[in-house]
Design a protein around this motif. Structure first.
Motif, PDB file in Angstrom:
ATOM      1  N   GLY A  26       5.768   2.362   2.731  1.00 38.42           N
ATOM      2  CA  GLY A  26       4.854   1.437   2.050  1.00 38.42           C
ATOM      3  C   GLY A  26       4.443   2.007   0.711  1.00 38.42           C
ATOM      4  O   GLY A  26       5.170   2.814   0.116  1.00 38.42           O
ATOM      5  N   TYR A  27       3.270   1.620   0.227  1.00 42.12           N
ATOM      6  CA  TYR A  27       2.814   2.058  -1.093  1.00 42.12           C
ATOM      7  C   TYR A  27       2.720   3.576  -1.148  1.00 42.12           C
ATOM      8  O   TYR A  27       3.210   4.211  -2.084  1.00 42.12           O
ATOM      9  N   VAL A  28       2.086   4.177  -0.153  1.00 43.08           N
ATOM     10  CA  VAL A  28       1.892   5.634  -0.176  1.00 43.08           C
ATOM     11  C   VAL A  28       3.193   6.366   0.152  1.00 43.08           C
ATOM     12  O   VAL A  28       3.583   7.318  -0.529  1.00 43.08           O
ATOM     13  N   ASP A  47      11.310   4.071   8.057  1.00 42.65           N
ATOM     14  CA  ASP A  47      10.412   2.946   8.369  1.00 42.65           C
ATOM     15  C   ASP A  47      11.043   2.159   9.505  1.00 42.65           C
ATOM     16  O   ASP A  47      12.273   1.994   9.539  1.00 42.65           O
ATOM     17  N   HIS A  48      10.209   1.674  10.431  1.00 45.47           N
ATOM     18  CA  HIS A  48      10.787   0.935  11.566  1.00 45.47           C
ATOM     19  C   HIS A  48      11.144  -0.509  11.187  1.00 45.47           C
ATOM     20  O   HIS A  48      11.766  -1.213  11.975  1.00 45.47           O
ATOM     21  N   LYS A  52      12.948  -4.105   5.617  1.00 48.70           N
ATOM     22  CA  LYS A  52      12.399  -3.355   4.478  1.00 48.70           C
ATOM     23  C   LYS A  52      13.379  -2.267   4.033  1.00 48.70           C
ATOM     24  O   LYS A  52      13.668  -2.113   2.844  1.00 48.70           O
ATOM     25  N   VAL A 101       1.896   5.864   7.615  1.00 48.65           N
ATOM     26  CA  VAL A 101       1.900   4.484   8.132  1.00 48.65           C
ATOM     27  C   VAL A 101       0.515   3.858   7.910  1.00 48.65           C
ATOM     28  O   VAL A 101      -0.466   4.558   7.643  1.00 48.65           O
ATOM     29  N   THR A 103      -3.105   2.049   8.507  1.00 47.73           N
ATOM     30  CA  THR A 103      -4.213   2.188   9.468  1.00 47.73           C
ATOM     31  C   THR A 103      -5.229   1.076   9.155  1.00 47.73           C
ATOM     32  O   THR A 103      -6.349   1.358   8.714  1.00 47.73           O
ATOM     33  N   THR A 138      -4.903   7.359   6.110  1.00 51.57           N
ATOM     34  CA  THR A 138      -6.352   7.562   6.205  1.00 51.57           C
ATOM     35  C   THR A 138      -6.758   7.381   7.667  1.00 51.57           C
ATOM     36  O   THR A 138      -6.568   6.303   8.231  1.00 51.57           O
ATOM     37  N   GLU A 166      -4.619  10.903   1.026  1.00 54.51           N
ATOM     38  CA  GLU A 166      -4.049  10.497  -0.265  1.00 54.51           C
ATOM     39  C   GLU A 166      -5.101   9.732  -1.072  1.00 54.51           C
ATOM     40  O   GLU A 166      -5.834   8.918  -0.518  1.00 54.51           O
ATOM     41  N   GLN A 170      -3.215   1.994  -6.240  1.00 53.98           N
ATOM     42  CA  GLN A 170      -2.102   1.090  -6.513  1.00 53.98           C
ATOM     43  C   GLN A 170      -2.202   0.619  -7.959  1.00 53.98           C
ATOM     44  O   GLN A 170      -3.290   0.424  -8.497  1.00 53.98           O
ATOM     45  N   CYS A 275      -7.680  -0.508   0.935  1.00 54.49           N
ATOM     46  CA  CYS A 275      -8.413   0.734   1.191  1.00 54.49           C
ATOM     47  C   CYS A 275      -9.939   0.604   1.163  1.00 54.49           C
ATOM     48  O   CYS A 275     -10.583   0.882   2.162  1.00 54.49           O
ATOM     49  N   LYS A 278     -11.549  -1.567   4.047  1.00 57.32           N
ATOM     50  CA  LYS A 278     -11.379  -1.036   5.413  1.00 57.32           C
ATOM     51  C   LYS A 278     -12.042   0.332   5.577  1.00 57.32           C
ATOM     52  O   LYS A 278     -12.586   0.636   6.630  1.00 57.32           O
ATOM     53  N   ARG A 342      -3.494  -7.735   0.005  1.00 55.84           N
ATOM     54  CA  ARG A 342      -4.310  -7.422   1.189  1.00 55.84           C
ATOM     55  C   ARG A 342      -5.786  -7.419   0.784  1.00 55.84           C
ATOM     56  O   ARG A 342      -6.158  -6.760  -0.180  1.00 55.84           O
TER      57      ARG A 342
HETATM   58  N1  LIG Z   1      -2.263   1.769  -0.547  1.00 55.10           N
HETATM   59  C1  LIG Z   1      -3.042   2.664  -1.126  1.00 55.10           C
HETATM   60  O1  LIG Z   1      -3.408   2.544  -2.291  1.00 55.10           O
HETATM   61  C2  LIG Z   1      -3.505   3.858  -0.352  1.00 55.10           C
HETATM   62  C3  LIG Z   1      -4.119   4.924  -1.045  1.00 55.10           C
HETATM   63  C4  LIG Z   1      -4.542   6.031  -0.326  1.00 55.10           C
HETATM   64  C5  LIG Z   1      -4.378   6.074   1.050  1.00 55.10           C
HETATM   65  N2  LIG Z   1      -3.808   5.019   1.702  1.00 55.10           N
HETATM   66  C6  LIG Z   1      -3.629   5.107   3.146  1.00 55.10           C
HETATM   67  O2  LIG Z   1      -2.253   5.417   3.389  1.00 55.10           O
HETATM   68  C7  LIG Z   1      -1.811   4.750   4.580  1.00 55.10           C
HETATM   69  C8  LIG Z   1      -0.610   3.868   4.248  1.00 55.10           C
HETATM   70  O3  LIG Z   1      -1.024   2.860   3.348  1.00 55.10           O
HETATM   71  P1  LIG Z   1       0.038   1.910   2.625  1.00 55.10           P
HETATM   72  O4  LIG Z   1      -0.731   1.055   1.704  1.00 55.10           O
HETATM   73  O5  LIG Z   1       1.163   2.723   2.103  1.00 55.10           O
HETATM   74  O6  LIG Z   1       0.550   1.053   3.882  1.00 55.10           O
HETATM   75  P2  LIG Z   1       1.753   0.007   3.942  1.00 55.10           P
HETATM   76  O7  LIG Z   1       1.367  -1.017   4.910  1.00 55.10           O
HETATM   77  O8  LIG Z   1       2.151  -0.385   2.558  1.00 55.10           O
HETATM   78  O9  LIG Z   1       2.960   0.862   4.537  1.00 55.10           O
HETATM   79  C9  LIG Z   1       2.993   1.333   5.855  1.00 55.10           C
HETATM   80  C10 LIG Z   1       4.431   1.340   6.323  1.00 55.10           C
HETATM   81  O10 LIG Z   1       4.487   1.986   7.585  1.00 55.10           O
HETATM   82  C11 LIG Z   1       5.508   1.357   8.341  1.00 55.10           C
HETATM   83  N3  LIG Z   1       5.340   1.664   9.772  1.00 55.10           N
HETATM   84  C12 LIG Z   1       4.372   1.238  10.620  1.00 55.10           C
HETATM   85  N4  LIG Z   1       4.584   1.745  11.855  1.00 55.10           N
HETATM   86  C13 LIG Z   1       5.696   2.503  11.785  1.00 55.10           C
HETATM   87  C14 LIG Z   1       6.426   3.274  12.728  1.00 55.10           C
HETATM   88  N5  LIG Z   1       6.017   3.400  13.999  1.00 55.10           N
HETATM   89  N6  LIG Z   1       7.525   3.918  12.317  1.00 55.10           N
HETATM   90  C15 LIG Z   1       7.940   3.822  11.033  1.00 55.10           C
HETATM   91  N7  LIG Z   1       7.309   3.096  10.100  1.00 55.10           N
HETATM   92  C16 LIG Z   1       6.189   2.460  10.467  1.00 55.10           C
HETATM   93  C17 LIG Z   1       5.340  -0.115   8.010  1.00 55.10           C
HETATM   94  O11 LIG Z   1       6.501  -0.862   8.311  1.00 55.10           O
HETATM   95  C18 LIG Z   1       5.035  -0.045   6.514  1.00 55.10           C
HETATM   96  O12 LIG Z   1       6.214  -0.172   5.742  1.00 55.10           O
HETATM   97  C19 LIG Z   1      -3.019   3.983   5.115  1.00 55.10           C
HETATM   98  O13 LIG Z   1      -3.683   4.762   6.064  1.00 55.10           O
HETATM   99  C20 LIG Z   1      -3.902   3.814   3.886  1.00 55.10           C
HETATM  100  O14 LIG Z   1      -5.256   3.696   4.214  1.00 55.10           O
HETATM  101  C21 LIG Z   1      -3.346   3.932   1.027  1.00 55.10           C
END
Ligand SMILES: NC(=O)c1ccc[n+]([C@@H]2O[C@H](COP(=O)([O-])OP(=O)(O)OC[C@H]3O[C@@H](n4cnc5c(N)ncnc54)[C@H](O)[C@@H]3O)[C@@H](O)[C@H]2O)c1
Length: 457
Positions: A26-28, A47-48, A52, A101, A103, A138, A166, A170, A275, A278, A342
């Motif tokens: 995902g983004y992170v 990624d599962h 994607k 992943v 949260t 997180t 992290e 974004q 973020c 939540k 989101r």
């Molecule tokens: N987006 C942000 O700006 C940001 C910044 C700092 C921290 N975070 C934290 O980082 C974490 C990830 O955020 P994100 O925005 O990247 O999420 P996201 O939803 O963009 O990406 C998560 C990815 O994890 C994959 N996934 C889920 N279960 C899985 C599994 N069992 N096996 C393999 N892949 C799996 C999903 O398919 C998805 O592609 C969260 O806890 C978030 O709070 C996000």
């Protein structure tokens, strides 16, 4: 890969080039994978979601983030970055596994850790040996401890768990990742500490080593503070509208105080994204769990929700209700330079307009609007000019650079009524007045807008 990083990777006599697995594309996860590969490590991103992974392999990134597509492609071609759906085939060979992943918030405000625990269960099954596992997702306080207990609950493998929260944003994720203010690492062993020092050595910022719980708490506390700053400035902006002050000048005057600083003092439509909402909810849930009064953060969330309602109220007040009116919405993403919707305030605001009987035509340069139009009952437009054609009002909800450069003369000529509710304060009030708009920014009384126009025309 930069020269500095190349040197870093190969000097010191230690094994510097690591085999890194990152779960979650995902983004992170994608940004981390691209940067670590760019630093010369051998990275596999798992990624599962097979669709994607298929899209990423085909060069079609599911997330829009400036500079990311080029960085991913460059490192794929150099053979340093791979994508897979199969964790079990790679996990056993890694020096470091990073979990990134999602949260998301559950209905009760607690983070939903299903994805994280699914990964942890798979790891326990497929890794035989030693592995350092860094949790970048997180996660609530106590998670690293619980994961460590679970993973180390059977003989034959030794998992060294690290909290690695992290802080990237974004829209500026790569720049943030490359020059963070600090890196926070919660760990228990010297070996894990050395590995993380090695990993983040290319960065010039302080590395703060803490215990697991403190690292987990720092992430929530930082995001709750930022959310609080946004609700604070929006409250001051709402006061400014009533008392005849201009929030732009007020925010500047506040932000020049080094104890406060200018960041996160832009008034607007409130925070969104995956973020801040939540993580603030998680702090509220934590307070409930431990019997601590966290009503401060409950208020932060309430103020944030109400700020969205104020935009719709401003619209209704000036149009005599929105029933039967056509409203052009510019911007759906929760902030500029991302395609992420989101918890986007725009979707909430559109819902409120539609529920009040208005019709919405919306445009965003990066968001996939086709996938949202039915759920949120709006008509997608191909560009801003199409969106405003025949509109009774325009509402600006994302601060895209593209909206700064619009041909205001043309926008005015295409609209049925010249009302602009600007949730991002993109324009100078006198300029809007010159173009014949009824312009309503955030935090500036209408009289002030009119006077500013009168003194500059
Ligand atoms: N987006 C942000 O700006 C940001 C910044 C700092 C921290 N975070 C934290 O980082 C974490 C990830 O955020 P994100 O925005 O990247 O999420 P996201 O939803 O963009 O990406 C998560 C990815 O994890 C994959 N996934 C889920 N279960 C899985 C599994 N069992 N096996 C393999 N892949 C799996 C999903 O398919 C998805 O592609 C969260 O806890 C978030 O709070 C996000």
């Amino acid at each position: 890969m930069s020269k500095m990083n190349e040197q870093h990777i190969t000097t010191g006599g230690m094994k510097m080039r690591m085999k890194i697995g990152i779960v979650g594309a995902g983004y992170v996860g994608l940004v981390s994978a691209a940067v670590f590969a760019d630093w010369g490590h051998d990275v596999v991103c798992v990624d599962h979601d097979a669709e994607k992974i298929g899209r990423i392999r085909a060069g079609d990134l599911p997330v829009y983030e400036p500079g990311l597509a080029d960085m991913v492609e460059r490192n794929r071609q150099a053979g340093r970055l791979r994508f897979t759906t199969d964790l079990s085939r790679t996990a056993g060979e890694l020096d470091l596994l990073i979990i990134a992943v999602g949260t998301p918030a559950a209905d009760d405000g607690h983070p939903d850790l299903t994805a994280l625990w699914n990964v942890v269960h798979s790891l326990k099954q497929c890794v035989k040996g030693d592995l350092t596992v860094a949790i970048k997702s997180t996660v609530p306080i106590g998670t690293c401890q619980a994961v460590s207990r679970f993973l180390n609950g059977h003989p034959g493998s030794r998992f060294d768990v690290v909290a690695a929260p992290e802080f990237l944003r974004q829209g500026t994720a790569i720049a943030d990742f490359l020059s963070p203010d600090r890196v926070v690492i919660g760990c228990r062993t010297e070996a894990a500490k050395r590995k993380m020092q090695q990993l983040f050595a290319p960065l010039a910022c302080p590395l703060l080593f803490t215990d697991w719980q403190s690292a987990e708490m720092i992430k929530y506390a930082a995001n709750a503070f930022l959310a609080m700053k946004i609700s604070y400035i929006n409250t001051i902006a709402n006061l400014c509208e009533q008392v005849g002050a201009d929030i732009q000048q007020v925010a500047l005057g506040i932000g020049l105080d080094r104890r406060i600083g200018p960041a996160y003092l832009q008034p607007g439509i409130g925070f969104g994204g995956s973020c801040l909402p939540k993580d603030t909810q998680a702090i509220v849930a934590l307070g409930k769990d431990y019997g601590v009064d966290v009503s401060l953060f409950r208020e932060v969330l309430r103020v944030n929700r109400e700020q969205r309602g104020r935009i719709v109220q401003k619209l209704a007040d000036r149009l005599g209700g929105v029933q039967g009116k056509t409203i052009a919405v510019l911007g759906l993403a929760f902030k500029a330079n991302t395609n992420d919707v989101r918890e986007a305030p725009a979707l909430d605001i559109i819902t409120r307009i539609v529920q009040a009987g208005g019709e919405v035509v919306a445009y965003d340069p990066a968001v996939n609007m086709e996938s949202l139009k039915n759920d949120f009952c709006f008509t997608p437009a191909a560009d801003a000019y199409q969106a405003v054609t025949g509109a009774d009002a325009v509402v600006i909800l994302t601060e895209w650079e593209e909206f700064h450069g619009l041909d205001l003369q043309q926008i005015r000529s295409l609209m049925r009524h010249p009302l602009v509710i600007d949730g991002r304060n993109l324009y100078a009030p006198h300029m809007m007045k010159q173009h014949g708009f009824h312009y309503v920014p955030v935090g500036v009384p209408e009289q002030e807008v009119a006077e500013a126009a009168a003194t500059t025309v």
